[in-house]
Design a protein around this motif. Structure first.
Motif, PDB file in Angstrom:
ATOM      1  N   UNK A   1       0.799  -1.222   0.000  1.00  0.00           N
ATOM      2  CA  UNK A   1       0.000   0.000   0.000  1.00  0.00           C
ATOM      3  C   UNK A   1       0.835   1.276   0.000  1.00  0.00           C
ATOM      4  N   UNK A   2       2.140   1.161  -0.275  1.00  0.00           N
ATOM      5  CA  UNK A   2       3.016   2.324  -0.502  1.00  0.00           C
ATOM      6  C   UNK A   2       3.091   3.268   0.697  1.00  0.00           C
ATOM      7  N   UNK A   3       3.162   2.728   1.897  1.00  0.00           N
ATOM      8  CA  UNK A   3       3.209   3.620   3.038  1.00  0.00           C
ATOM      9  C   UNK A   3       4.562   4.316   3.191  1.00  0.00           C
TER      10      UNK A   3
ATOM     11  N   UNK B   1       4.262   9.209   1.889  1.00  0.00           N
ATOM     12  CA  UNK B   1       2.991   9.702   2.428  1.00  0.00           C
ATOM     13  C   UNK B   1       2.019  10.181   1.359  1.00  0.00           C
ATOM     14  N   UNK B   2       2.512  10.765   0.280  1.00  0.00           N
ATOM     15  CA  UNK B   2       1.618  11.288  -0.757  1.00  0.00           C
ATOM     16  C   UNK B   2       0.972  10.170  -1.562  1.00  0.00           C
ATOM     17  N   UNK B   3       1.643   9.029  -1.654  1.00  0.00           N
ATOM     18  CA  UNK B   3       1.115   7.932  -2.454  1.00  0.00           C
ATOM     19  C   UNK B   3       0.574   6.784  -1.610  1.00  0.00           C
TER      20      UNK B   3
ATOM     21  N   UNK C   1      -5.192   6.374  -2.512  1.00  0.00           N
ATOM     22  CA  UNK C   1      -4.502   7.454  -1.812  1.00  0.00           C
ATOM     23  C   UNK C   1      -5.309   8.734  -1.980  1.00  0.00           C
ATOM     24  N   UNK C   2      -4.886   9.778  -1.283  1.00  0.00           N
ATOM     25  CA  UNK C   2      -5.622  11.042  -1.341  1.00  0.00           C
ATOM     26  C   UNK C   2      -5.541  11.674  -2.723  1.00  0.00           C
ATOM     27  N   UNK C   3      -4.426  11.475  -3.412  1.00  0.00           N
ATOM     28  CA  UNK C   3      -4.225  12.087  -4.720  1.00  0.00           C
ATOM     29  C   UNK C   3      -5.257  11.621  -5.739  1.00  0.00           C
ATOM     30  N   UNK C   4      -5.639  10.359  -5.688  1.00  0.00           N
ATOM     31  CA  UNK C   4      -6.531   9.779  -6.687  1.00  0.00           C
ATOM     32  C   UNK C   4      -7.960   9.594  -6.186  1.00  0.00           C
TER      33      UNK C   4
END
Length: 228
Positions: A84-86, A89-91, A207-210
């Motif tokens: 989950x790419x922790x 932080x952005x991803x 994530x928040x970006x998507x």
């Protein structure tokens, strides 16, 4: 079709229950697994056993049989897996895109609507879906998909793409932690407007970006399930 129109369409449908049809509203209790739930601070969410104990205590304390919830819930339970790419932080993917139904392993799962088998796969990353089925629906001229994750291995044996599924047919059973991505037994149910190029899999955590894209492409499952 606009998002609001699709929402109204989902809300107008009369689905079969994902679980036994004789379940009543008293059998269900909402469950908060977000980072904002202070009760989770005392739980080792990296352990499927500890998380399962927490969930079943919540269910029994409330006199219920099934816990549900999780749509657009920001969770900390995904930090146990690099999937989950922790690290970035952005991803970091930690916002849940489906609805979870927490109930015992081997529970039968039923098709809510008529459809066909679009695809299936055993997604074996740590924290992933494990065995997964995606149904394709074509109703009133609209095409969309539903995803069923954390199933048993038997659920995806002998399946064939394109086979018709009738509303109310049993399509699967739930898997144990050993096969379902290392979670307490539960169903991840997700509605998908555009499956893109995915087969047997589709992101269930954003994530928040998507997030804006995924909220539009994966509307609230409760519009269809009507559990609250």
């Amino acid at each position: 079709m606009s998002f609001l129109t699709f929402e109204a369409f989902l809300n107008s449908l009369q689905p079969h229950s994902l679980l036994d049809a004789d379940r009543t509203s008293n059998d269900f209790i909402t469950l908060d697994l977000s980072i904002h739930n202070p009760e989770l601070k005392a739980v080792n969410v990296a352990s499927s056993d500890d998380l399962e104990h927490f969930i079943w205590k919540h269910i029994k304390t409330n006199g219920a049989k099934i816990a549900y919830g999780g749509y657009i819930e920001k969770r900390g339970i995904y930090q146990r897996s690099t999937y989950f790419n922790q690290q970035n932080p952005e991803e970091e993917r930690n916002i849940h895109l489906g609805m979870d139904l927490w109930i015992g392993a081997h529970t039968p799962i039923y098709a809510p609507l008529n459809g066909t088998i679009h695809s299936f796969k055993n997604n074996t990353n740590h924290g992933d879906y494990g065995p997964t089925i995606i149904l394709k629906h074509h109703i009133e001229g609209l095409e969309f998909y539903t995803l069923y994750g954390h199933l048993s291995l038997a659920s995806i044996q002998d399946l064939e793409v394109g086979v018709e599924v009738t509303q109310g047919d049993q399509i699967a059973t739930l898997g144990t932690a050993e096969v379902n991505g290392d979670y307490p037994p539960h169903l991840h149910f997700q509605i998908i407007k555009d499956i893109q190029d995915f087969s047997g899999d589709y992101p269930g955590v954003s994530n928040q970006l998507n997030l804006a894209f995924y909220k539009d492409n994966c509307p609230d499952p409760n519009l269809l399930l009507k559990l609250s």
